[in-house]
Design an enzyme around this catalytic site. Structure first.
Site, PDB file in Angstrom:
ATOM      1  N   ASP A  66       0.853  -1.186   0.000  1.00  0.00           N
ATOM      2  CA  ASP A  66       0.000   0.000   0.000  1.00  0.00           C
ATOM      3  C   ASP A  66       0.892   1.240   0.000  1.00  0.00           C
ATOM      4  O   ASP A  66       1.926   1.247   0.671  1.00  0.00           O
ATOM      5  CB  ASP A  66      -0.832  -0.035   1.298  1.00  0.00           C
ATOM      6  CG  ASP A  66      -2.090   0.788   1.233  1.00  0.00           C
ATOM      7  OD1 ASP A  66      -2.718   0.839   0.168  1.00  0.00           O
ATOM      8  OD2 ASP A  66      -2.458   1.369   2.267  1.00  0.00           O
ATOM      9  N   PHE A  79       8.026   1.455  -0.715  1.00  0.00           N
ATOM     10  CA  PHE A  79       9.000   1.705   0.352  1.00  0.00           C
ATOM     11  C   PHE A  79       9.745   3.045   0.226  1.00  0.00           C
ATOM     12  O   PHE A  79      10.421   3.463   1.157  1.00  0.00           O
ATOM     13  CB  PHE A  79      10.032   0.565   0.466  1.00  0.00           C
ATOM     14  CG  PHE A  79       9.446  -0.744   0.904  1.00  0.00           C
ATOM     15  CD1 PHE A  79       8.992  -0.919   2.210  1.00  0.00           C
ATOM     16  CD2 PHE A  79       9.325  -1.807   0.023  1.00  0.00           C
ATOM     17  CE1 PHE A  79       8.437  -2.133   2.622  1.00  0.00           C
ATOM     18  CE2 PHE A  79       8.775  -3.020   0.418  1.00  0.00           C
ATOM     19  CZ  PHE A  79       8.332  -3.176   1.730  1.00  0.00           C
ATOM     20  N   HIS A 188       8.700  -9.355   6.728  1.00  0.00           N
ATOM     21  CA  HIS A 188       8.542  -7.954   6.336  1.00  0.00           C
ATOM     22  C   HIS A 188       9.531  -7.095   7.130  1.00  0.00           C
ATOM     23  O   HIS A 188       9.811  -7.378   8.298  1.00  0.00           O
ATOM     24  CB  HIS A 188       7.107  -7.498   6.612  1.00  0.00           C
ATOM     25  CG  HIS A 188       6.743  -6.220   5.940  1.00  0.00           C
ATOM     26  ND1 HIS A 188       7.055  -4.989   6.469  1.00  0.00           N
ATOM     27  CD2 HIS A 188       6.107  -5.973   4.763  1.00  0.00           C
ATOM     28  CE1 HIS A 188       6.623  -4.042   5.665  1.00  0.00           C
ATOM     29  NE2 HIS A 188       6.053  -4.608   4.615  1.00  0.00           N
TER      30      HIS A 188
END
Length: 223
Positions: A66, A79, A188
Site C-alpha cells: 500500500d 518503500f 517484512h
C-alpha cells in the site's frame, strides 16, 4: 481507455486498460477526487514505478502492499519517499539490512529512484490510498491490475529476481513461475517483524550474485 503510462508498459497493458474492472477503478478515483478526498500519490506519480523502470529494463521486483498515507511520503515507488522526507520505520530497517549485508552506510535519503532506474520494479499492490487511511483503496481493483503485471512479468521474461517480504508479498508467489525466475522470501521489514527473518536475509548481496551469474549488471545499491 487512454492511460498515461510509460510506452513499453502501455504496449504490454493495453488489454488490461480496456477491461471493465479498470474502467470502474478509474471512475472510483474520479469520484473520490470530486468528493474532496485527498489521494496519494499525486496523479502524475501513480504510475511512477513504471515510468522509472520500463518493461524491457525490469530485472528485479520488490513487492509492497500500500502507498504511504501520510502527507508528502508517497511517490509511486514501494518503500520509497522523496528527498527531504524522513525514512519510515520499514525503510530504515531495509537500510539497516543493506548496511549489515554489504557494508553500505545508512543513506541520508529514502528516495529509491536510483534503484528503480537500474531495473528494480518497486511495485505496490495498490497504487493509490486516501490520506491517513491505510488500505483504503485495497479493494477497488488495483490488486487485479498489479497481479496481472506480476503474471505478465513471469510469463514474458526470464531470470527475474522477485523479493517477497512478509506474508502479503509471499501470497503472490503463485503468480510467478519458479522454474524461470528466482524468488527470495523473508519477513517484512516492519519493526513488528524484521527480527523474525528480515534482518540477516542478505537479499541485497544474493540479488547481485544471481544477476551476475545470469550475465546481468548487478545493482549499485548506493543511494
Amino acid at each position: 481507455m487512454n492511460v498515461q503510462i510509460e510506452s513499453s508498459w502501455n504496449n504490454q497493458l493495453q488489454n488490461e486498460f480496456s477491461k471493465p474492472y479498470f474502467t470502474e477503478l478509474v471512475r472510483f478515483l474520479k469520484t473520490e477526487k470530486a468528493s474532496g478526498k485527498i489521494i496519494y500519490p499525486k496523479g502524475n506519480e501513480i504510475f511512477n514505478a513504471f515510468e522509472q523502470t520500463p518493461f524491457n529494463k525490469v530485472k528485479v521486483v520488490i513487492l509492497g502492499q500500500d502507498p504511504y498515507h501520510n502527507p508528502g511520503q508517497a511517490q509511486g515507488l514501494c518503500f520509497s519517499v522523496p528527498d527531504g522526507i524522513a525514512a519510515p520505520p520499514s525503510l530504515i530497517n531495509i537500510f539497516k539490512e543493506l548496511h549489515s549485508d554489504i557494508g553500505l552506510p545508512i543513506p541520508h535519503s529514502g528516495n529509491l529512484t536510483k534503484w528503480a532506474r537500474q531495473g528494480i520494479l518497486l511495485l505496490n499492490s495498490s497504487l493509490t490510498v486516501r490520506k491517513n487511511e491505510p488500505m483504503s483503496h485495497s479493494k477497488i481493483g488495483w490488486e487485479i491490475f498489479t497481479d496481472a503485471i506480476i503474471k505478465l512479468l513471469s510469463d514474458k521474461k526470464e531470470g527475474l529476481v522477485f523479493l517477497l517480504w512478509g506474508g502479503f508479498a509471499k501470497s503472490k508467489r503463485h503468480l510467478i513461475d519458479s522454474k524461470k525466475h528466482f524468488i527470495l522470501t523473508a519477513a517484512h521489514p516492519s519493526p513488528l517483524s524484521a527480527t523474525n527473518g528480515f534482518f540477516g536475509c542478505k537479499h541485497f548481496s544474493k540479488t547481485n550474485e544471481i544477476l551476475t551469474r545470469e550475465g546481468k549488471q548487478p545493482i549499485d545499491w548506493i543511494l
